[in-house]
Design an enzyme around this catalytic site. Structure first.
Site, mmCIF file in Angstrom:
data_model
loop_
_atom_site.group_PDB
_atom_site.id
_atom_site.type_symbol
_atom_site.label_atom_id
_atom_site.label_comp_id
_atom_site.label_asym_id
_atom_site.label_seq_id
_atom_site.Cartn_x
_atom_site.Cartn_y
_atom_site.Cartn_z
ATOM 1 N N HIS A 272 -2.665 6.569 3.769
ATOM 2 C CA HIS A 272 -1.226 6.732 4.032
ATOM 3 C C HIS A 272 -0.753 8.047 3.407
ATOM 4 O O HIS A 272 -0.939 8.283 2.202
ATOM 5 C CB HIS A 272 -0.426 5.579 3.416
ATOM 6 C CG HIS A 272 -0.615 4.251 4.103
ATOM 7 N ND1 HIS A 272 -1.332 4.079 5.263
ATOM 8 C CD2 HIS A 272 -0.126 3.012 3.791
ATOM 9 C CE1 HIS A 272 -1.300 2.805 5.627
ATOM 10 N NE2 HIS A 272 -0.582 2.129 4.755
ATOM 11 N N CYS B 290 0.806 -1.235 0.000
ATOM 12 C CA CYS B 290 0.000 0.000 0.000
ATOM 13 C C CYS B 290 0.838 1.284 0.000
ATOM 14 O O CYS B 290 0.486 2.257 -0.679
ATOM 15 C CB CYS B 290 -0.949 0.005 1.193
ATOM 16 S SG CYS B 290 -0.151 -0.493 2.717
HETATM 17 N N1 LIG Z 1 -2.007 -3.144 1.370
HETATM 18 C C1 LIG Z 1 -2.626 -2.886 2.530
HETATM 19 O O1 LIG Z 1 -2.961 -1.769 2.985
HETATM 20 C C2 LIG Z 1 -2.972 -3.988 3.317
HETATM 21 C C3 LIG Z 1 -2.526 -5.233 2.973
HETATM 22 N N2 LIG Z 1 -2.812 -6.253 3.747
HETATM 23 C C4 LIG Z 1 -2.365 -7.606 3.390
HETATM 24 O O2 LIG Z 1 -3.520 -8.334 2.924
HETATM 25 C C5 LIG Z 1 -3.548 -9.632 3.454
HETATM 26 C C6 LIG Z 1 -4.795 -9.808 4.322
HETATM 27 O O3 LIG Z 1 -4.784 -8.898 5.409
HETATM 28 P P1 LIG Z 1 -6.033 -8.733 6.382
HETATM 29 O O4 LIG Z 1 -7.289 -8.782 5.570
HETATM 30 O O5 LIG Z 1 -5.758 -7.577 7.251
HETATM 31 O O6 LIG Z 1 -5.929 -10.076 7.251
HETATM 32 P P2 LIG Z 1 -7.011 -10.709 8.202
HETATM 33 O O7 LIG Z 1 -6.260 -11.385 9.283
HETATM 34 O O8 LIG Z 1 -8.060 -9.727 8.566
HETATM 35 O O9 LIG Z 1 -7.702 -11.832 7.282
HETATM 36 C C7 LIG Z 1 -7.026 -12.960 6.865
HETATM 37 C C8 LIG Z 1 -7.914 -13.844 6.027
HETATM 38 O O10 LIG Z 1 -7.215 -15.025 5.702
HETATM 39 C C9 LIG Z 1 -7.887 -16.149 6.272
HETATM 40 N N3 LIG Z 1 -6.924 -17.103 6.804
HETATM 41 C C10 LIG Z 1 -6.116 -16.966 7.879
HETATM 42 N N4 LIG Z 1 -5.381 -18.077 8.073
HETATM 43 C C11 LIG Z 1 -5.731 -18.938 7.104
HETATM 44 C C12 LIG Z 1 -5.326 -20.253 6.762
HETATM 45 N N5 LIG Z 1 -4.417 -20.918 7.477
HETATM 46 N N6 LIG Z 1 -5.909 -20.841 5.701
HETATM 47 C C13 LIG Z 1 -6.840 -20.181 4.964
HETATM 48 N N7 LIG Z 1 -7.263 -18.948 5.239
HETATM 49 C C14 LIG Z 1 -6.712 -18.332 6.289
HETATM 50 C C15 LIG Z 1 -8.752 -15.599 7.378
HETATM 51 O O11 LIG Z 1 -9.834 -16.489 7.637
HETATM 52 P P3 LIG Z 1 -10.526 -16.638 9.098
HETATM 53 O O12 LIG Z 1 -11.448 -15.460 9.285
HETATM 54 O O13 LIG Z 1 -11.259 -17.924 8.995
HETATM 55 O O14 LIG Z 1 -9.407 -16.662 10.098
HETATM 56 C C16 LIG Z 1 -9.200 -14.295 6.743
HETATM 57 O O15 LIG Z 1 -10.204 -14.522 5.805
HETATM 58 C C17 LIG Z 1 -2.261 -9.784 4.231
HETATM 59 O O16 LIG Z 1 -1.308 -10.373 3.387
HETATM 60 C C18 LIG Z 1 -1.874 -8.357 4.593
HETATM 61 O O17 LIG Z 1 -0.491 -8.224 4.801
HETATM 62 C C19 LIG Z 1 -3.572 -6.029 4.820
HETATM 63 C C20 LIG Z 1 -4.051 -4.806 5.179
HETATM 64 C C21 LIG Z 1 -3.802 -3.677 4.425
HETATM 65 N N1 LIG Z 2 2.353 -3.085 5.894
HETATM 66 C C1 LIG Z 2 1.226 -2.303 5.427
HETATM 67 C C2 LIG Z 2 0.085 -3.194 5.067
HETATM 68 C C3 LIG Z 2 0.480 -4.503 4.493
HETATM 69 O O1 LIG Z 2 0.014 -5.495 4.968
HETATM 70 O O2 LIG Z 2 1.335 -4.477 3.478
HETATM 71 P P1 LIG Z 2 1.668 -5.723 2.521
HETATM 72 O O3 LIG Z 2 0.518 -5.787 1.536
HETATM 73 O O4 LIG Z 2 2.951 -5.404 1.901
HETATM 74 O O5 LIG Z 2 1.751 -6.956 3.369
HETATM 75 C C4 LIG Z 2 0.825 -1.328 6.508
HETATM 76 O O6 LIG Z 2 1.106 -1.633 7.618
HETATM 77 O O7 LIG Z 2 0.229 -0.301 6.280
#
Ligand SMILES: NC(=O)C1=CN([C@@H]2O[C@H](COP(=O)(O)OP(=O)(O)OC[C@H]3O[C@@H](n4cnc5c(N)ncnc54)[C@H](OP(=O)(O)O)[C@@H]3O)[C@@H](O)[C@H]2O)C=CC1
Ligand SMILES: N[C@@H](CC(=O)OP(=O)(O)O)C(=O)O
Length: 344
Positions: free
Chosen positions: A242, A150
């Protein structure tokens, strides 16, 4: 034409944003939702702790969540969006591609792999051609495309606009919203009345991903941009958006006026989720601001401002909505590009 899609990691913070964007989308129809074994078998309404201010779409709420396994979903799905934790993505995303699925992923695993296109459609849509190399090398019928981190997405469109002056050196300091860390990422006791000058791995991601995005593609191989990029990443108590302070140096001279013109006239792309213009440049010295500017163009526009001469180059500020333009919206935009270029 409508394409059938699924969301891997659909119950999470980014997964919910994906559902918010995909449910009303003119080209995509949600057919499958997956999550961990704890959620599998439950209706989405029960599996997800819905945290978006608009209600869960009724038709989505009743879908039964599947295991995150290629054998657990229909094989007539054209495109999968992945918002899995990167450790899980590393383990399972390739299995889906091997099984023939095309995956548009937000997870950070494999972003820097030589045969994985890391794409912001308005900046480097041509890198999608790397999918032919990927399919040859990996023997996949499916394909994997990634969107960047992001903070990287927030800065790179402005840099791409300024590269007509020959970028040579970039310094950036970020002020990142708490939503980037997810709901359980930073506690209120840590972040209220505070700023945290460390986000694990973020600086390295900004430094490497930006050079891959700004690099060239000759039809067979990517080249990395030769500018140096130095980042310092900080968490602050904003919810979304951000804000970044950028210092850029160039091979050729660039005035403030020329830089503004380059950003304002930087061409976008004709895809449903891409804003027009891509970059809004503010004259006011105190803009952009997260609360005022993160929702511009449905959270997909990049804002910039505060352009001034500094040292041997220019300084400016930029901003984007981190979970829309920086995460879910970025994956959807890559899905639209895959559809437009005939990969679905
Ligand atoms: N670019 C950005 O601004 C952002 C990027 N990200 C990235 O996006 C991705 C998701 O983040 P975020 O949505 O915050 O994460 P969350 O923890 O909120 O969600 C994770 C998801 O993955 C599922 N999950 C977790 N463990 C497993 C497993 N072992 N097998 C299958 N499914 C699984 C969860 O299911 P369940 O509910 O059943 O546990 C849930 O649906 C991450 O890689 C994060 O780094 C995140 C936030 C912002
Ligand atoms: N690290 C970013 C979010 C994130 O999860 O990034 P990435 O998609 O590279 O895992 C933040 O904290 O704002």
């Amino acid at each position: 034409m409508t394409h059938t899609v699924g969301v891997l990691g659909a119950t999470g913070a980014v997964g919910q944003r994906l559902i918010q964007l995909l449910d009303p989308h003119p080209e995509f129809e949600i057919r499958a939702l997956t999550a961990s074994s704890d959620s599998a078998g439950k209706p989405y309404r029960k599996a997800a702790k819905w945290r978006i201010s608009t209600p869960i779409p009724e038709d989505i709420a009743e879908i039964t969540v599947a295991e995150t396994d290629p054998g657990a979903i229909d094989d007539d799905i054209d495109l999968l969006f992945s918002s899995l934790p990167s450790s899980v993505g590393e383990r399972v995303e390739s299995d889906f591609c091997e099984a023939g699925y095309v995956v548009s992923s937000n997870s950070s695993n494999q972003r820097m792999a030589e045969d994985v296109p890391l794409v912001i459609p308005e900046v480097n849509a041509d890198h999608l051609g790397l999918l032919e190399v990927q399919r040859d090398e990996r023997g996949w019928d499916g394909a994997m495309v990634k969107n960047p981190n992001c903070s990287t997405i927030t800065m790179v469109p402005t840099l791409a606009a300024l590269d007509e002056f020959g970028l040579s050196r970039i310094h950036v300091a970020t002020l990142q919203a708490v939503s980037g860390a997810g709901y359980d990422g930073v506690t209120s006791m840590e972040i209220i009345d505070n700023a945290i000058p460390h986000i694990g791995g973020e600086e390295e991601k900004m430094e490497s991903e930006s050079r891959k995005l700004l690099g060239g593609f000759d039809g067979a191989e990517l080249s990395i941009h030769d500018a140096t990029v130095s980042a310092s990443c900080n968490r602050i108590p904003t919810l979304d958006g951000h804000l970044e302070n950028v210092w850029a140096e160039f091979e050729e001279e660039a005035t403030v006026e020329e830089a503004r013109e380059a950003m304002e006239s930087y061409e976008g792309i004709d895809l449903p989720s891409s804003p027009d213009p891509l970059i809004k440049v503010f004259e006011e010295p105190d803009r952009p601001q997260p609360r005022l500017d993160r929702e511009r163009e449905d959270g997909m526009q990049i804002s910039a401002g505060g352009l001034r001469e500094s040292g041997t180059g220019l300084q400016y500020n930029c901003l984007a909505h981190n979970t829309l333009r920086g995460a879910a919206g970025a994956s959807v935009l890559n899905g639209e590009l895959l559809a437009e270029q005939g990969y679905l």
